[in-house]
Design a protein around this motif. Sequence first.
Motif: not given
Length: 274
Positions: A174-175, A178, A255, A257-259, A261-262
């Motif tokens: 995911v990361s 981006r 999608s 899990h975006e936070s 991943a960051l």
Amino acid sequence: MKTLVISGGTSGIGEALAHTYLRRGDNVLVIGPNPEKGKKFLAVADGLGARQHAFFTRADLSLVAENERVVKEIKEQFSAIDALVLCARFFRSFRRVTSEGFEHNFALYYLSRYLLGYGLVDLLEKAPEPVIMNVAGPGVEAGRIHWGDLEMETGYDGWAAMFQGGKLNDLLGVSFARASRGYRTRYVLDFPGGTATGFAGEFEPVTAARVQEMLRYAKPVEAGIAPIVSAIDAPPAEPLSGFFEGRRLHPRHFSRHESDALRLDALTKKLLAP
């Protein structure tokens, strides 16, 4: 002709993929810790009349320094890479810490894939259809991320460490994908399911018996690698995609899990900073 780099390419799925692409006449560099397995790979290449296309790099990828050395050597050896295939993994029933101070499973299964992917992305970007194929555990519901104890200093369990590694690699994908990074390189996560290639690790008796039982019902390696080969040959159009035993995962799987991943990306950079 493609150029592939395969971590964990001297055994299991990585080895099967390496032989597949050697038979096609592609350049294949495999990375592994065992020099005898490296010699075996080169001997297979000799038998196929493909020795000039086969390369072996000995490295312990559980060490950050070794990953950095490998990246440097590959950059000196090749001008472009079509596919980076990440297969290296080793199950441990008991917790082990590397000489650099990282828990072994976390270091090999996650940090190595982070370092190789970002370290070689500039060579990948020079290829016509570049792809990172991360053979991990997308779609597997078992396990969780131990955010307060990523290296599992408390209550270590081999299965929990392995399942966490798969989820960390989901977040890595995911990361990496981006939009702000702007990479052309496609990131693909694949869970092939149980394949009859063995299960590398050091096991206590109960786990060893469980692994043997799993292998009794495992699919042939040819079936396990088929979706992987397809995605390498024709990378999906999306920046990130995932497959579970050949079935395409819904984009929502990643999608949501975006936070996280960051968060993981920031933690990883902090861990590697020294």
